[in-house]
Design an enzyme around this catalytic site. Structure first.
Site, PDB file in Angstrom:
ATOM      1  N   PRO A  88      19.241  80.034  60.293  1.00  0.00           N
ATOM      2  CA  PRO A  88      20.324  79.155  60.715  1.00  0.00           C
ATOM      3  C   PRO A  88      20.425  79.025  62.224  1.00  0.00           C
ATOM      4  O   PRO A  88      20.447  80.025  62.921  1.00  0.00           O
ATOM      5  CB  PRO A  88      21.564  79.862  60.161  1.00  0.00           C
ATOM      6  CG  PRO A  88      21.170  81.301  60.114  1.00  0.00           C
ATOM      7  CD  PRO A  88      19.702  81.331  59.824  1.00  0.00           C
ATOM      8  N   GLN A 116      12.316  86.197  67.417  1.00  0.00           N
ATOM      9  CA  GLN A 116      13.165  86.630  66.308  1.00  0.00           C
ATOM     10  C   GLN A 116      12.608  87.861  65.602  1.00  0.00           C
ATOM     11  O   GLN A 116      13.169  88.319  64.614  1.00  0.00           O
ATOM     12  CB  GLN A 116      13.301  85.506  65.272  1.00  0.00           C
ATOM     13  CG  GLN A 116      14.074  84.330  65.761  1.00  0.00           C
ATOM     14  CD  GLN A 116      15.505  84.695  66.058  1.00  0.00           C
ATOM     15  OE1 GLN A 116      16.067  85.584  65.431  1.00  0.00           O
ATOM     16  NE2 GLN A 116      16.090  84.048  67.035  1.00  0.00           N
ATOM     17  N   ASP A 136      24.608  79.217  61.729  1.00  0.00           N
ATOM     18  CA  ASP A 136      24.999  80.524  62.222  1.00  0.00           C
ATOM     19  C   ASP A 136      26.247  80.302  63.072  1.00  0.00           C
ATOM     20  O   ASP A 136      26.212  79.521  64.014  1.00  0.00           O
ATOM     21  CB  ASP A 136      23.856  81.087  63.081  1.00  0.00           C
ATOM     22  CG  ASP A 136      24.080  82.537  63.441  1.00  0.00           C
ATOM     23  OD1 ASP A 136      24.868  83.205  62.756  1.00  0.00           O
ATOM     24  OD2 ASP A 136      23.462  82.988  64.416  1.00  0.00           O
ATOM     25  N   LYS A 158      17.851  73.736  81.481  1.00  0.00           N
ATOM     26  CA  LYS A 158      18.652  72.609  81.962  1.00  0.00           C
ATOM     27  C   LYS A 158      18.895  72.751  83.450  1.00  0.00           C
ATOM     28  O   LYS A 158      18.957  71.776  84.178  1.00  0.00           O
ATOM     29  CB  LYS A 158      19.969  72.572  81.196  1.00  0.00           C
ATOM     30  CG  LYS A 158      19.784  71.973  79.821  1.00  0.00           C
ATOM     31  CD  LYS A 158      21.057  71.923  79.019  1.00  0.00           C
ATOM     32  CE  LYS A 158      20.710  71.466  77.599  1.00  0.00           C
ATOM     33  NZ  LYS A 158      21.593  72.059  76.597  1.00  0.00           N
ATOM     34  N   LYS A 217       9.236  78.032  81.838  1.00  0.00           N
ATOM     35  CA  LYS A 217      10.247  77.940  80.813  1.00  0.00           C
ATOM     36  C   LYS A 217      11.114  76.707  81.084  1.00  0.00           C
ATOM     37  O   LYS A 217      11.436  76.414  82.230  1.00  0.00           O
ATOM     38  CB  LYS A 217      11.115  79.200  80.878  1.00  0.00           C
ATOM     39  CG  LYS A 217      11.533  79.698  79.528  1.00  0.00           C
ATOM     40  CD  LYS A 217      12.210  81.054  79.663  1.00  0.00           C
ATOM     41  CE  LYS A 217      12.975  81.343  78.403  1.00  0.00           C
ATOM     42  NZ  LYS A 217      13.514  82.680  78.352  1.00  0.00           N
ATOM     43  N   TRP A 228      16.079  88.022  63.386  1.00  0.00           N
ATOM     44  CA  TRP A 228      16.193  87.566  62.005  1.00  0.00           C
ATOM     45  C   TRP A 228      15.125  88.151  61.099  1.00  0.00           C
ATOM     46  O   TRP A 228      15.393  88.564  59.981  1.00  0.00           O
ATOM     47  CB  TRP A 228      16.156  86.043  61.965  1.00  0.00           C
ATOM     48  CG  TRP A 228      16.633  85.456  60.677  1.00  0.00           C
ATOM     49  CD1 TRP A 228      17.810  85.716  60.042  1.00  0.00           C
ATOM     50  CD2 TRP A 228      15.938  84.509  59.872  1.00  0.00           C
ATOM     51  NE1 TRP A 228      17.888  84.989  58.896  1.00  0.00           N
ATOM     52  CE2 TRP A 228      16.752  84.233  58.763  1.00  0.00           C
ATOM     53  CE3 TRP A 228      14.704  83.865  59.989  1.00  0.00           C
ATOM     54  CZ2 TRP A 228      16.385  83.335  57.775  1.00  0.00           C
ATOM     55  CZ3 TRP A 228      14.329  82.965  59.002  1.00  0.00           C
ATOM     56  CH2 TRP A 228      15.168  82.703  57.910  1.00  0.00           C
ATOM     57  N   TRP A 283      23.742  89.526  63.446  1.00  0.00           N
ATOM     58  CA  TRP A 283      22.400  89.488  62.855  1.00  0.00           C
ATOM     59  C   TRP A 283      22.435  89.919  61.390  1.00  0.00           C
ATOM     60  O   TRP A 283      21.561  89.563  60.624  1.00  0.00           O
ATOM     61  CB  TRP A 283      21.434  90.387  63.643  1.00  0.00           C
ATOM     62  CG  TRP A 283      21.060  89.754  64.937  1.00  0.00           C
ATOM     63  CD1 TRP A 283      21.391  90.158  66.192  1.00  0.00           C
ATOM     64  CD2 TRP A 283      20.287  88.580  65.103  1.00  0.00           C
ATOM     65  NE1 TRP A 283      20.877  89.311  67.121  1.00  0.00           N
ATOM     66  CE2 TRP A 283      20.192  88.338  66.484  1.00  0.00           C
ATOM     67  CE3 TRP A 283      19.650  87.695  64.213  1.00  0.00           C
ATOM     68  CZ2 TRP A 283      19.494  87.245  67.008  1.00  0.00           C
ATOM     69  CZ3 TRP A 283      18.954  86.611  64.745  1.00  0.00           C
ATOM     70  CH2 TRP A 283      18.892  86.409  66.123  1.00  0.00           C
TER      71      TRP A 283
END
Length: 1129
Positions: free
Chosen positions: A47, A646, A86, A686, A683, A650, A610
Site C-alpha cells: 500500500p 522495503q 497505508d 523536488k 536522486k 514491508w 509496518w
RNA sequence: GGGCUUGUAGCUCAGGUGGUUAGAGCGCUACACUGAUAAUGUAGAGGUCCGUGGUUCGAGUCCACGCAGGCCCA
C-alpha cells in the site's frame, strides 16, 4: 474488413482511446471474470501512502506489478488484485502538525487527541484522486473500487486478531530497548526529535582510555606467550567519552578484521610497566614516535618520552572470547560477562579500536551484548523492578557507593546544587562524576589516558540538557524465537534478484533482533493490551466482540469509578450503533477489570505502522471475521514487488507475520526494484528540481513508450537513470517501426480488400515467410519464459529486436514487392497472412508491458470490436514451425548481402546497377544447400544475376586455418602456444591433408591435431573484389556488360518516374502515361529495351520516346538532364 | 564502519559454464537509398572492459585487495 491507417500517431491519444474502451467495456473486470474457476495467481499490493503525490518512480514500480499480473491473466490465471492504502504513521502526523502549525507538545492541550486524529484521517487520503488518476493513465490494473485502508475498524480488528495470536504464542512481551532519553524532561525522544536543528551541539567531555586487565586463560595464552616477562600485566585499552558508563561495562567489542597490536610500555600516570592491546592503526594517537623501540632499561618515572615496542599483532577475530577483570565492581551481573566480543560497528577512526560496551546505555552495546549472551548490569528498585545503575532522573543508584545519588552529567545540576556538592567534595571546584572516575582509575593504574574531548552530542529540544541513551520500556515481538523458521521459509522464496534474498534479506534475518512494536504516538493502530498498574495481570484483545465483552464484564464490578463506568457505557453504545472508532482516544477511555478485581487500562503505545502493512494478507479481507474462503484462495501471494528499500520494511513484516501466525511464507516470488534516478544518476527530489512529473510525461509521450522505456532500458532491480530522451528513442525506434509495419500492412490489405483468415498455410508460404514464422515461434518461447521467470527486460528487448531487425528490416523490406503485385495471388495471400499473424502475435506478447498500444494494435487487426488483447490467451509456440536450418540460411543471406553492399559501396557501384554474378567459396555441401535455399532473396536484395559456388574442385580456393582454442586448450595445456604457431603456419597442402584424413602432425613436433580442433576459412579470391566476414567470403564480378548497363538505366529511370509520381501527388493506384524526350542514345536504348519492365514497375499504360516535348519536367539522370512528362490516365 | 549492489565506446546497455578480433542502439562523420520515410543501408571515428595483484597455456569473465557511485543499516 477495413484496416485503419494512421499518420503521426499520438501514443498518449492511443492510451486515452483504449482507456475509454476498457472503461466502457469493463475489460479489467472481464479479464478476471472470464478466468473464473481457473487457477488463481495472487498478487499483493504494497500500500502506498496517499498523503504525498505520486512520482515517476511509482510508474516504474507499478509497471512491474502490472506486467506479471497481465501476463498471468493471458496465461489463463485468475488474477485478483486488491488496491490498498497505508494510512497511519509519522509522516501523516508531521504533515498535520505542519498544516496546523502545532507540535507534539500541543496535542492534548491546544488540540484534543480526537481532533488531531480526525485531522490525520482527512489528510491521509488527500491525494487519493491524483493516485487514482495516475493508476488509470499509466494503465495499471488494480481494484480501486474496494481497496483496503489500514485505518478502518475492520482492518484494525484483523490486526488485533494477529497480535492476539502472537500474544497467545508468547511472542509478545514488554521489554526494554535503548532509546534517547531526556532525564531532565523525563521522556524518551524519537529519532526525528533528535534530528531537529540545534539538537546536536559541540560539548567538551572528559574522555578516558581505560585499561581492562586480561585474565590469563586458554583463550589469552597466546598473548601472554608474547610477553617478555611472566609477571607483567596485560590490558586491553578502550576509550569512552562517558566514563560514568564504566561501572556498567560488561564487555569489550572489537572488529573482526581490524588488526590489533600488543604493545609493551609504561603507564603514564603510575609509571608502572604495562602491556596493552589496541588497534595497530591507532598506535600513533597514543604513543610518541620518539619512544618507539626505546630503551626500557634507562626509563625513569616521569620521563617525557615513554619507550614502547610492539610485541606482536593479531586480527580482532583472535581476541574473541578473552576474559578480563571487571573494571569498577560495584554491582555484579547475573551471568558470566567481561569478555571480548565481535561487533560490526567498531571503527579505527578514534579511540583504540576497542569499544567499551555497557548494554544499558548504548543501542549498539545493547544489541551486540544480546547477540553474544552478555548480560547487563542491573539493580532492583524499591518495587523490585530491574533498573540500570542510573535512575530516571539521571543519578547513580545507591549501589554505586562512591557516587551514590549523584547526577552523571554535570549539566543536570543547578549552580546551587553544584555548590553543595563542591563542599561535600571539599575541593576548590566541583568535579564531575566523569572527572572523579578518571582520578580514581588513574590512581588504580587503570587509566591509560584522560583528556578533554570536543564532540557533537544530542540535547533535548525542550530542556536544552544532554540526552542519555537509556533503557526504556517497549512492547516487542519475539522474532528471534522464530529466526530459524524465518530463514528456512525465506530459502523457499524466489527473489529477483537472488542476492537481495540471500544477501540483504538473508543477512538481516541472520542478525535479527526482536521487533520493537511500540510507538509513542497518536495516529495509528492502538496496542490492544490492557494491564493492571503493577503489570501483574494483563489481557490482549483480539476482536471488537472480545473488547465489548471485557468492557461489559468490567461494568459488573464496582471497581470502576463513576466516570470510568460512563466512558465504558458510551463506548458500548457506540459499538452497538456502529459508530465506534478503534483509534485513540476512544480505546484509551475503555476500562477493564482483572480476574483479581483490579483496574486495567490500555497500554498507551501504538504499534509500528509496518505491522499494519505486513498484516495485509489477512487484514485486507477482514480475516478471520469475514471472507474466509477468499482469504484461503489468495494466500500466500504468488507475487509481490516493491523497491529494494522495503527489504527490511514491508518484505520483512509480511514474512515475519506470516511465519509466526501461519507458519507459511507470505509470498512465493518477489521482485525488488531499484531506484529511479535522474539522467545524471542523482536522486530525484523536488527540492533540487530534477524530479520528473509523471503526469506530464505520460501526457507528452504516452504510457506505453514510457513503460517500454523503463522496462527495456535497465533490469528492474538495477537503478534506472531516467532520461526523457530515452523515451523518445523508444517511441521512434520501436513504436515508430512497429506502427509503420502495421501501416504498411493496412495500406496494401485495404487496396486489395484482403482480410486475413488467421490461418497460416505453409504450402503456399515462401522461404521468407517460413523464416519469419520460425523466428516468431522462437520469440514466443523466449518471451514466455522471460515473463514466467520475472525477467521483463529480456522479454521487451527480445520483442524489440524481433520487430525492428527481423520483421521490419528484413521480412517487410525484402517482401515489399510481393505486396505490389496486381492481384491477390497465393504468394501475396501468404504474405498478408504471415504479416498479420506476426503483428497480432507481437501485440499479444507486448501487451503486458505496453497494455494500451498492444490492445490498440491487436484491435486494429481484429474484426470483433469488443475484443481486447488482454482477454486473449498467450500465444503458444508451434514447435513444428521452428526451422533452425532456415534461420541459419537466412543469417547467411543477411551476411552475404551485407558483404556485397560493402563491396559495391567501396567501388561506388550503386545497387540499382545490376551485376552479373557473385562467387562464394564453399567449404561444405551443407553451406551450399543453405545458401541455395535463399539464393533468390540474395539476388534480389543485392541486384545480381547469379551466384556461383567455388569448391575445392574449382582449384582457385585458397584456405587458411585458425586454431580452435576451446578445443585445443584442454588437450595441449601449456603447449598451446607452440601448437597454435604450428597451425598458423600450415600450407594449403597441409590443410588439404587435414581435411582428407582428419589428422595432421605438426612438423618437428608430436602434436597431432584433428579437423575439429581448427577452424578452416577461405582467403580472398585473387582477381576479384571480395569481402569477408568470419567463415564467409564473397567475391563480386563487377564487369558491366552493355546489357547490364541498359538494365541499370531502366532501373534508374523507374526510380525517377516513381519520384515524379510521388512529387505529383499521384495515388498509388493511379495508372499513368509517360513521354520521354529523346536526349541520349544510350538512355533511350535502355528505356526502349526494358519498356515492359519499366511500364509494369511504374504502372504505365504507355511509354513513348518522343523527339519533341514542350511541357515536360526535367529529371537529373547521372550527368544528363532528361525531360519527361507523366500523366494520369 | 557493516551488508547488498553497480562500474564495458560520448550516452544507455548486451556480453551461459574462461578461448585469443569485446558487441548493439543512440549520438557523431561521410556516402547511398527514397511508394514503409519522425524511416533505411553502407562505411568510419570512438574502449586502460574502474585499479592493483593472483590463478591459468589463455581473464571483460574466476579469486584477493582496493577505488568510485547507489541502497539499507549503524
Amino acid at each position: 474488413m477495413n484496416f485503419k491507417e494512421y499518420k503521426n500517431l499520438d501514443y498518449a491519444q492511443v492510451a486515452d482511446e483504449i482507456l475509454k474502451f476498457w472503461q466502457d467495456e469493463n475489460v479489467f473486470q472481464k479479464s478476471i471474470e472470464t478466468r473464473e474457476g481457473n487457477p488463481t495467481f495472487t498478487f499483493y499490493e504494497g500500500p502506498p501512502s496517499a498523503n504525498g503525490t505520486p512520482g515517476i518512480h511509482h510508474v516504474m514500480a507499478r509497471a512491474i506489478k502490472d506486467i506479471f499480473c497481465r501476463y498471468q491473466t493471458l496465461k489463463g490465471k485468475q488474477v485478483k488484485r486488491k488496491g490498498g492504502w497505508d494510512t497511519h504513521g509519522l509522516p501523516v502526523e508531521l504533515q498535520v502538525e505542519k498544516e496546523l502549525g502545532i507540535t507534539k507538545e500541543d496535542i492534548g492541550k491546544k488540540i484534543t487527541v480526537e481532533e488531531y486524529n480526525q485531522k490525520c484521517r482527512e489528510t491521509v487520503m488527500k491525494f487519493t484522486d491524483q493516485w487514482n488518476d495516475l493508476t488509470e493513465k499509466m494503465g495499471y490494473w488494480v481494484d480501486l473500487e474496494n481497496p483496503y485502508i489500514t485505518y478502518e475498524n475492520n482492518y484494525i480488528e484483523s490486526v488485533w486478531h494477529l497480535l492476539q495470536q502472537l500474544y497467545k504464542k508468547g511472542l509478545l512481551y514488554k521489554g526494554y530497548t535503548i532509546q534517547p532519553y531526556s532525564p531532565a524532561a523525563g521522556t524518551g525522544l524519537s529519532s526525528h526529535e533528535l534530528n531537529q536543528p540545534g539538537c546536536y551541539r559541540e560539548v567538551k567531555d572528559t574522555s578516558m582510555t581505560a585499561q581492562f586487565k586480561v585474565k590469563h586463560t586458554g583463550k589469552s595464552a597466546f598473548l601472554f606467550d608474547d610477553l617478555q616477562s611472566d609477571a607483567a600485566e596485560l590490558f586491553i585499552l578502550a576509550w569512552t567519552t562517558t566514563p560514568w558508563t564504566l561501572p556498567s561495562n560488561t564487555a569489550l567489542t572489537v572488529g573482526k578484521n581490524i588488526e590489533y597490536a600488543l604493545v609493551k610500555t609504561y603507564n603514564p600516570y603510575t609509571f608502572l610497566p604495562v602491556n596493552v592491546i589496541l588497534a595497530k592503526d591507532l598506535i600513533g594517537k597514543y604513543f610518541n614516535e620518539k619512544g618507539k623501540d626505546g630503551d626500557f632499561a634507562t626509563y625513569k618515572d616521569g620521563d617525557k618520552i615513554i619507550p614502547w615496542t610492539i610485541l606482536s599483532t593479531c586480527k580482532g577475530s583472535h581476541l574473541e572470547g578473552i576474559e578480563y577483570e571487571q573494571l569498577m565492581p560495584y554491582v555484579q551481573p547475573e551471568s558470566a560477562a567481561f569478555r571480548v566480543i565481535i561487533g560490526d560497528f567498531v571503527t579505527t577512526e578514534d579511540g583504540t579500536g576497542v569499544v567499551h560496551t555497557a548494554p544499558t546505555f548504548g543501542a549498539d552495546d545493547f544489541r551486540v551484548a544480546a547477540q553474544n549472551g552478555i548480560p547487563a548490569i542491573l539493580v532492583k528498585d524499591e518495587s523490585g523492578k530491574e533498573m540500570p545503575l542510573v535512575d530516571r532522573r539521571g543519578r547513580f543508584v545507591a549501589e554505586v557507593t562512591d557516587f551514590a545519588l549523584e547526577y552523571v552529567k554535570e549539566a543536570y545540576l543547578t549552580d546551587e546544587e553544584k555548590e553543595v556538592e563542591r563542599e561535600k567534595q571539599n575541593r576548590d571546584k566541583y568535579l564531575s562524576v566523569d572527572e572523579r572516575i578518571s582520578i580514581k582509575l588513574k590512581t588504580e593504574n587503570r587509566a591509560f589516558n584522560v583528556q578533554k574531548f570536543d564532540h557533537p552530542y544530542p540535547h533535548c529540544w525542550r530542556t536544552d540538557k544532554p540526552v542519555l541513551y537509556y533503557p526504556l520500556d517497549s512492547w516487542f515481538i519475539r522474532t528471534t524465537a522464530v529466526k530459524d523458521k524465518l530463514i528456512a521459509l525465506n530459502n523457499t522464496i524466489n527473489w529477483k534478484p537472488e542476492s537481495t534474498g540471500t544477501g540483504r534479506f538473508g543477512n538481516w534475518l541472520e542478525n535479527l533482533v526482536d521487533w520493537n512494536l511500540s510507538r509513542s504516538r497518536y495516529w495509528g493502530t492502538p496496542l490492544p493490551i490492557w494491564r493492571t498498574e503493577n503489570g501483574d495481570e494483563e489481557i490482549c484483545i483480539g476482536s471488537v466482540e472480545e473488547l465489548v465483552n471485557a468492557v461489559k464484564h468490567a461494568l459488573k464490578d464496582d471497581v470502576l469509578s463513576a466516570e470510568q463506568r460512563t466512558k465504558n457505557e458510551a463506548f458500548i453504545a457506540k459499538v452497538e450503533s456502529g459508530n465506534h472508532d478503534l483509534h485513540r482516544p476512544y480505546v484509551d477511555e475503555v476500562y477493564m477489570v482483572s480476574a483479581s478485581g483490579q483496574l486495567m487500562t490500555r497500554e498507551l503505545d501504538l504499534i509500528d505502522v509496518w505491522f499494519d502493512s505486513g498484516a495485509m494478507p489477512f487484514a485486507q479481507w477482514h480475516y478471520p471475521f469475514e471472507n474466509q474462503e477468499v482469504f484461503h484462495q489468495s494466500y500466500p501471494a504468488d507475487f509481490i514487488s516493491e523497491g529494494v528499500d522495503q527489504t527490511r520494511g514491508w518484505f520483512f513484516t509480511l514474512h515475519a507475520i506470516s511465519t509466526m501466525v501461519a507458519d507459511s511464507v507470505a509470498f512465493k516470488n518477489v521482485v525488488s526494484t531499484g531506484l529511479v534516478l535522474d539522467k545524471n544518476g542523482n536522486k530525484m527530489s523536488k527540492r533540487l528540481g530534477n524530479a520528473i512529473d509523471p503526469f506530464d510525461t505520460l501526457k507528452k509521450y504516452g504510457a506505453d513508450p514510457t513503460r517500454w522505456y523503463m522496462i527495456t532500458n535497465a533490469q528492474p532491480w538495477d537503478n534506472l537513470k531516467f532520461d526523457l530522451a530515452g523515451i523518445t528513442e523508444v517511441r521512434n525506434k520501436f513504436f515508430g517501426t512497429l506502427t509503420n509495419t502495421y501501416n504498411f500492412f493496412a495500406l496494401y490489405a485495404n487496396l486489395d480488400g484482403y482480410t486475413p483468415t488467421g490461418n497460416i498455410d505453409l504450402s503456399i508460404a515462401t522461404e521468407l515467410d517460413k523464416w519469419i514464422l520460425s523466428k516468431l515461434q522462437t520469440l514466443i518461447k523466449e518471451v514466455d519464459e522471460s515473463y514466467e521467470t520475472y525477467e521483463p527486460t529480456k522479454a521487451g528487448r527480445a520483442i524489440q529486436d524481433f520487430v525492428c531487425d527481423h520483421l521490419s528490416n528484413w521480412y517487410v523490406r525484402l517482401g515489399r514487392r510481393r505486396f505490389w503485385q496486381g492481384e491477390v495471388t497465393p504468394d501475396k495471400q501468404s504474405a498478408y497472412e504471415t504479416l498479420a499473424y506476426c503483428l497480432k502475435t507481437v501485440a499479444q506478447l507486448m501487451s503486458p508491458v505496453a497494455p494500451f498500444y498492444g490492445d490498440w494494435l491487436f484491435r486494429n487487426l481484429t474484426e470483433d470490436t469488443n475484443q481486447s488483447v488482454h482477454l486473449t490467451d498467450f500465444p503458444k509456440a508451434q514447435e513444428a514451425w521452428i526451422n533452425l536450418d532456415l534461420e541459419t540460411s537466412m543469417d547467411l543471406a543477411q551476411r552475404i548481402c551485407s558483404l556485397v553492399h560493402s563491396i559495391r559501396k567501396t567501388n561506388r557501384i550503386k545497387v540499382r546497377q545490376p551485376l552479373s554474378k557473385i562467387l562464394i567459396p564453399i567449404l561444405s555441401e551443407k553451406t551450399r544447400e543453405q545458401i541455395r535455399s535463399v539464393e533468390d532473396l540474395i539476388k534480389t536484395e543485392v541486384n545480381i544475376k547469379a551466384i556461383e559456388y567455388l569448391d575445392d574442385a574449382s582449384g582457385v580456393l585458397s584456405k587458411k586455418v585458425k586454431p580452435n582454442f576451446k578445443a585445443l586448450g584442454p588437450k595441449f595445456g601449456k603447449e598451446m602456444k607452440a601448437v597454435a604457431d604450428g597451425i598458423l603456419a600450415m600450407t594449403n597442402e597441409a590443410i588439404a591433408q587435414l581435411e582428407q584424413t582428419d589428422s595432421y602432425l605438426i612438423p618437428d613436433t608430436s602434436y597431432q591435431i584433428t579437423k575439429a580442433e581448427v577452424e578452416i576459412l577461405t582467403e580472398d579470391l585473387p582477381g576479384y573484389l571480395s569481402a569477408k566476414d568470419n567463415d564467409i567470403t564473397v567475391a563480386l564480378d563487377i564487369t558491366i556488360t552493355p546489357e547490364l548497363k541498359q538494365e541499370g538505366i531502366a532501373r534508374d529511370f523507374v526510380n525517377r518516374i516513381q519520384n515524379l509520381r510521388k512529387d505529383s501527388g499521384f495515388e498509388v493506384t493511379d495508372k499513368i502515361s509517360i513521354q520521354l524526350l529523346d536526349t541520349d542514345a544510350e538512355v533511350s536504348e535502355g528505356v526502349r529495351e526494358f519498356k515492359d519492365f519499366i511500364s509494369q514497375e511504374v504502372q504505365a499504360l504507355s511509354l513513348e520516346i518522343v523527339s519533341e516535348l514542350s511541357d515536360g519536367q526535367e529529371i537529373e539522370f547521372e550527368e544528363l538532364t532528361l525531360v519527361a512528362k507523366i500523366a494520369v490516365v
